[in-house]
Design a protein around this motif. Structure first.
Motif, PDB file in Angstrom:
ATOM      1  N   ARG A 174       0.818  -1.215   0.000  1.00 30.30           N
ATOM      2  CA  ARG A 174       0.000   0.000   0.000  1.00 30.30           C
ATOM      3  C   ARG A 174       0.853   1.268   0.000  1.00 30.30           C
ATOM      4  N   ALA A 175       2.075   1.185   0.487  1.00 35.18           N
ATOM      5  CA  ALA A 175       2.959   2.348   0.526  1.00 35.18           C
ATOM      6  C   ALA A 175       4.390   1.883   0.326  1.00 35.18           C
ATOM      7  N   LEU A 176       5.227   2.756  -0.217  1.00 34.07           N
ATOM      8  CA  LEU A 176       6.633   2.427  -0.423  1.00 34.07           C
ATOM      9  C   LEU A 176       7.483   3.592   0.036  1.00 34.07           C
ATOM     10  N   THR A 177       8.669   3.278   0.536  1.00 30.40           N
ATOM     11  CA  THR A 177       9.507   4.299   1.135  1.00 30.40           C
ATOM     12  C   THR A 177      10.970   3.891   1.060  1.00 30.40           C
ATOM     13  N   THR A 178      11.842   4.860   1.239  1.00 27.32           N
ATOM     14  CA  THR A 178      13.274   4.579   1.395  1.00 27.32           C
ATOM     15  C   THR A 178      13.724   4.864   2.824  1.00 27.32           C
ATOM     16  N   ASP A 179      12.774   5.073   3.713  1.00 24.61           N
ATOM     17  CA  ASP A 179      13.052   5.377   5.117  1.00 24.61           C
ATOM     18  C   ASP A 179      12.516   4.250   5.992  1.00 24.61           C
ATOM     19  N   ALA A 180      13.413   3.425   6.540  1.00 20.11           N
ATOM     20  CA  ALA A 180      12.991   2.282   7.353  1.00 20.11           C
ATOM     21  C   ALA A 180      12.200   2.722   8.579  1.00 20.11           C
ATOM     22  N   SER A 181      12.475   3.916   9.090  1.00 20.77           N
ATOM     23  CA  SER A 181      11.754   4.393  10.268  1.00 20.77           C
ATOM     24  C   SER A 181      10.262   4.521   9.996  1.00 20.77           C
ATOM     25  N   SER A 182       9.892   4.749   8.748  1.00 17.41           N
ATOM     26  CA  SER A 182       8.477   4.856   8.406  1.00 17.41           C
ATOM     27  C   SER A 182       7.743   3.555   8.679  1.00 17.41           C
ATOM     28  N   VAL A 183       8.440   2.444   8.516  1.00 19.13           N
ATOM     29  CA  VAL A 183       7.838   1.139   8.808  1.00 19.13           C
ATOM     30  C   VAL A 183       7.802   0.904  10.311  1.00 19.13           C
ATOM     31  N   LEU A 184       8.919   1.163  10.970  1.00 17.77           N
ATOM     32  CA  LEU A 184       9.021   0.873  12.400  1.00 17.77           C
ATOM     33  C   LEU A 184       8.100   1.743  13.239  1.00 17.77           C
ATOM     34  N   GLU A 185       7.857   2.966  12.793  1.00 16.57           N
ATOM     35  CA  GLU A 185       7.069   3.907  13.591  1.00 16.57           C
ATOM     36  C   GLU A 185       5.595   3.946  13.203  1.00 16.57           C
ATOM     37  N   ASP A 186       5.203   3.166  12.215  1.00 14.09           N
ATOM     38  CA  ASP A 186       3.807   3.175  11.763  1.00 14.09           C
ATOM     39  C   ASP A 186       2.953   2.361  12.735  1.00 14.09           C
ATOM     40  N   PRO A 187       2.021   2.989  13.449  1.00 16.33           N
ATOM     41  CA  PRO A 187       1.208   2.241  14.416  1.00 16.33           C
ATOM     42  C   PRO A 187       0.280   1.221  13.769  1.00 16.33           C
ATOM     43  N   ALA A 188       0.045   1.354  12.461  1.00 16.88           N
ATOM     44  CA  ALA A 188      -0.844   0.410  11.781  1.00 16.88           C
ATOM     45  C   ALA A 188      -0.136  -0.892  11.412  1.00 16.88           C
ATOM     46  N   ILE A 189       1.191  -0.910  11.513  1.00 17.91           N
ATOM     47  CA  ILE A 189       1.957  -2.114  11.169  1.00 17.91           C
ATOM     48  C   ILE A 189       1.987  -3.043  12.377  1.00 17.91           C
ATOM     49  N   ASP A 190       1.558  -4.299  12.176  1.00 19.30           N
ATOM     50  CA  ASP A 190       1.547  -5.284  13.261  1.00 19.30           C
ATOM     51  C   ASP A 190       2.861  -6.054  13.360  1.00 19.30           C
ATOM     52  N   ALA A 191       3.460  -6.350  12.213  1.00 16.22           N
ATOM     53  CA  ALA A 191       4.679  -7.170  12.199  1.00 16.22           C
ATOM     54  C   ALA A 191       5.624  -6.653  11.127  1.00 16.22           C
ATOM     55  N   VAL A 192       6.908  -6.725  11.425  1.00 16.43           N
ATOM     56  CA  VAL A 192       7.940  -6.223  10.516  1.00 16.43           C
ATOM     57  C   VAL A 192       8.809  -7.382  10.051  1.00 16.43           C
ATOM     58  N   PHE A 193       9.034  -7.466   8.745  1.00 14.17           N
ATOM     59  CA  PHE A 193       9.990  -8.410   8.165  1.00 14.17           C
ATOM     60  C   PHE A 193      11.295  -7.664   7.905  1.00 14.17           C
ATOM     61  N   VAL A 194      12.388  -8.170   8.448  1.00 13.84           N
ATOM     62  CA  VAL A 194      13.705  -7.583   8.238  1.00 13.84           C
ATOM     63  C   VAL A 194      14.475  -8.498   7.292  1.00 13.84           C
ATOM     64  N   VAL A 195      14.670  -8.045   6.063  1.00 18.69           N
ATOM     65  CA  VAL A 195      15.355  -8.855   5.045  1.00 18.69           C
ATOM     66  C   VAL A 195      16.441  -7.973   4.433  1.00 18.69           C
ATOM     67  N   THR A 196      17.399  -7.604   5.259  1.00 19.26           N
ATOM     68  CA  THR A 196      18.468  -6.690   4.874  1.00 19.26           C
ATOM     69  C   THR A 196      19.809  -7.398   5.003  1.00 19.26           C
ATOM     70  N   ARG A 197      20.891  -6.665   4.823  1.00 17.47           N
ATOM     71  CA  ARG A 197      22.216  -7.262   4.984  1.00 17.47           C
ATOM     72  C   ARG A 197      22.473  -7.594   6.450  1.00 17.47           C
ATOM     73  N   HIS A 198      23.334  -8.569   6.666  1.00 17.59           N
ATOM     74  CA  HIS A 198      23.468  -9.193   7.981  1.00 17.59           C
ATOM     75  C   HIS A 198      23.824  -8.225   9.101  1.00 17.59           C
ATOM     76  N   HIS A 199      24.676  -7.262   8.829  1.00 17.43           N
ATOM     77  CA  HIS A 199      25.160  -6.400   9.910  1.00 17.43           C
ATOM     78  C   HIS A 199      24.041  -5.571  10.530  1.00 17.43           C
ATOM     79  N   SER A 200      22.928  -5.408   9.822  1.00 18.67           N
ATOM     80  CA  SER A 200      21.847  -4.544  10.313  1.00 18.67           C
ATOM     81  C   SER A 200      20.761  -5.307  11.055  1.00 18.67           C
TER      82      SER A 200
END
Length: 733
Positions: free
Chosen positions: A465-491
């Motif tokens: 429904r939305a796209l962004t280049t700012d990961a904080s937008s996902v983490l801070e969105d109260p409507a998001i119930d669960a987050v998938f982290v599929v990034t490089r290992h160090h992060s």
């Protein structure tokens, strides 16, 4: 913002509305003024994209070999899906631009907002309104250089590196074969260096342009023109022949290589800059002992992530001319008037007209050497007043792709789980998102990626429904119930902690963490927040053949012995897995998969790990001892045959044996005989069942599919393998 992109499968070329890239540490955010079209490199890519699948295969035989190797290991179905997913994606175009800095990331403070800069890189200096560019691919433009001319800096650096590879000296004679954009720049650089130049091209207008730039002669390579050229070279060198020959042509003809042999003097240097056929006539090159050299892009530092992404420079005492110094040098030549690119500008077009411009270049109706895209809003803005870019997130009315269902409602209150994704690369797009998009209990909310087009591709294929280049937008969105982290290992560990602190459930691809300290941070966050809703992508324990094999093997009264062979294979030279300083070792990133699979079979935690590696460190073998007395031997090999099955697991105990062959066949030997089951639909390593179990646990509030204790135990055992290799002895857990 607007960005030019192409779908390599369909050939579609378009101007997309995409999120603004975020300004990451180590680089700057640049608002484009002009970007240069590479009529050679880019048009080759545009032409390839319009070929049939068979035509693409013929054009890229290196990729065909990778596909065949993948088919041998993963089967045709999985390989086809992976290949189509890669092809059916928007990819960027462009690699040379001039613009204004609008934001400075940490570690790039040598730049300031308002600086006029030239930028390079086919991942960074794109045909887009804004680009994030790492510091070593960005240089200030000297006073007096027009922005439209500074946009030539990258191709100028390519030409300059080719000239440097030849090591010309004053008074020598060089022949440039191919007078397109790169060839014209090579001519100008050689003339500025005091070298006499002869140009060769099939287009008379290009030959005339080379002579206007200072070439002493030029002409076509065939017929009377070719004879005249060879006579001119002989006359200018007293019959010796050209000291240097630059191959700046493209295409499938072997003519340039053969011509080079005829006109070169004994022991001359032949430098390949373009992409032409190189079927060297052995006798001709042997008899003259010609020195054939290759010029790799902009100069030393190219394709080195430590240089380009991390900003680690090479000392000038050891590497005088890096790609950044080549960029600076070319701009200085422009400022001094030693090189003039003005005559090379054949046209300037608005970025909105990109589709039409490429079409005219392709059909030949637009003729010339150098074409620029202009970004009028930025061009009207004074550099000192350049405004920062803030539109990192874009909400869309997301169309659903074929085979997916439209869902309504948000979060668990309405019976569905709203998901956010951080990262949407090849693995997420081929192994996770196709399954999630079909789950009625899941709604794809926001996807965050570092590259704008990756987010667009994910939205287009899966309906975010939305796209962004700012990961904080996902983490801070109260409507998001669960987050998938599929990034490089160090992060991974950092994103997990941030998601837990935000009250989200989190699914993180392996590994959970790279160090014991990172594991401690995750556990401290769990204790502090009371949120233990963590899942790691250990998918193999969910594979249908594995779970069925474990059931058929049956319970055991005592310990078992497990042997797990992983034929990991070699990594490609550009793989980010090779950056061990930042991402950890290859085994640290992948080994948890296999340790978790063994642990799921045994049902007990490892208590001791001992590991050894081969002399060159490429392969390793780890022995794990478990609380119930079971033993597991894990062999991780990187130098095996690419078509040998990747994974084989053998289990012995209680008078029974079991074997899992690469998740395509599972066999049990018992007193009642041999029982074999196969997966005729191809490999299924459990991703479908894994994400379904996670979503259901989030939706219902049930325990996570894998307990936190097990996740931590597997992660610490994986880290212990590295510790044992270092210490040379066992590590107790």
């Amino acid at each position: 913002m607007k960005q030019v992109a192409q779908n390599y499968r369909s050939g579609e070329l378009t101007v997309l509305d995409v999120p603004v890239p975020s300004c990451k540490p180590g680089g700057v955010l640049v608002r484009s003024l002009f970007s240069l079209i590479s009529t050679g490199t880019e048009m080759m890519k545009v032409t390839e994209a319009r070929l049939s699948l068979l035509g693409k295969a013929r054009a890229r035989p290196d990729q065909v070999k990778k596909v065949l190797d993948s088919m041998a290991q993963q089967g045709p179905v999985a390989t086809y899906k992976k290949a189509i997913n890669t092809l059916d994606s928007y990819t960027p175009l462009g690699y040379s631009l001039c613009g204004v800095v609008v934001e400075v990331g940490a570690g790039a403070e040598e730049f300031a907002v308002g600086d006029l800069v030239a930028a390079a890189g086919n991942e960074f200096a794109l045909h887009a309104e804004l680009n994030w560019v790492p510091r070593n691919l960005c240089v200030r433009v000297p006073d007096g250089v027009a922005p439209e001319h500074a946009a030539f800096a990258t191709v100028g650096a390519i030409a300059m590196q080719g000239v440097r590879r030849s090591e010309p000296q004053l008074g020598e004679l060089a022949c440039v074969i191919g007078l397109g954009l790169i060839g014209q720049l090579v001519v100008r650089l050689l003339v500025a260096s005091g070298v006499r130049v002869v140009g060769v091209d099939t287009v008379p207008a290009r030959c005339a342009m080379a002579e206007e730039a200072g070439a002493i002669a030029s002409g076509t390579p065939d017929g009377e023109g070719g004879v005249a050229l060879e006579r001119a070279i002989a006359a200018a060198t007293g019959g010796l022949g050209a000291d240097h020959v630059f191959l700046a042509a493209g295409g499938d003809s072997n003519g340039p290589v053969e011509l080079a042999a005829r006109i070169a003097r004994d022991r001359a240097r032949v430098v390949d800059i373009g992409k032409t056929k190189l079927d060297l006539p052995w006798n001709a090159y042997y008899e003259k002992e010609l020195d054939v050299r290759f010029s790799r892009s902009y100069g030393p530092g190219r394709y080195d992530d430590r240089y380009e992404l991390e900003g680690v420079d090479y000392p000038a005492g050891y590497v005088r001319w890096t790609e950044r110094r080549n960029l600076e040098c070319f701009l200085q030549l422009l400022a001094a008037g030693s090189v003039d690119v003005g005559p090379l500008v054949s046209g300037t077009h608005p970025i909105a007209d990109a589709e039409s411009v490429y079409g005219q270049l392709r059909d030949g109706s637009l003729k010339g050497i150098g074409f620029l895209f202009e970004y009028p809003e930025a061009a009207d803005q004074a550099p000192a007043a350049a405004a920062p870019a803030t539109a990192h997130t874009r909400t869309v009315a997301a169309p659903r792709t074929a085979g997916t269902s439209q869902r309504t409602g948000t979060g668990t209150d309405s019976g569905t789980v709203r998901l956010g994704f951080i990262g949407a690369g090849a693995y997420a797009s081929s192994m996770l998102l196709p399954h999630l998009a079909k789950l009625p209990a899941a709604t794809l909310g926001t996807v965050a990626t570092t590259r704008s087009l990756s987010a667009v591709n994910a939205q287009r294929k899966f309906g975010f429904r939305a796209l962004t280049t700012d990961a904080s937008s996902v983490l801070e969105d109260p409507a998001i119930d669960a987050v998938f982290v599929v990034t490089r290992h160090h992060s991974h560990a950092d994103f997990v902690c941030r998601a837990l602190e935000a009250g989200k459930a989190v699914f993180v691809e392996k590994p959970l963490a790279l160090t014991a300290e990172q594991v401690d941070r995750v556990l401290e966050t769990v204790d502090r927040t009371g949120n233990d809703r963590v899942m790691v992508g250990f998918n193999r324990r969910f594979a249908p053949l594995f779970t069925d094999l474990r059931r058929r093997f049956g319970p055991t009264a005592g310990p078992v012995s497990v042997r797990y062979l992983v034929n990991a294979g070699e990594l490609s030279s550009g793989s980010w897995y090779l950056n061990e300083e930042q991402e950890g070792s290859r085994f640290l990133g992948e080994g948890g998969h296999f340790i978790d699979t063994v642990g799921a079979w045994i049902g007990s935690a490892p208590v001791e790990v001992t590991a050894f590696q081969t002399g060159d460190g490429a392969d390793l073998q780890a022995t794990l001892r478990y609380a119930d007395g079971s033993l597991a031997t894990l062999t991780y090999a990187t130098d095996g045959n690419a078509r040998f099955p990747k994974e084989t697991m053998d289990v012995s105990g209680a008078g029974r044996n079991a074997r899992l062959d690469n998740f395509t066949r599972a066999t049990v030997w018992s007193r009642s005989g041999k029982d074999v089951k196969r997966s005729y639909a191809g490999q299924d390593k459990g991703q479908r069942a894994e994400v379904a179990a996670f979503v259901e646990a989030v939706r219902t509030g049930a325990p996570m599919p894998i307990g936190l204790d097990s996740l931590v135990s597997t992660t610490l055992a994986t880290i212990a393998v590295e510790e044992s290799l270092t210490s040379g002895g066992p590590v107790k857990l």
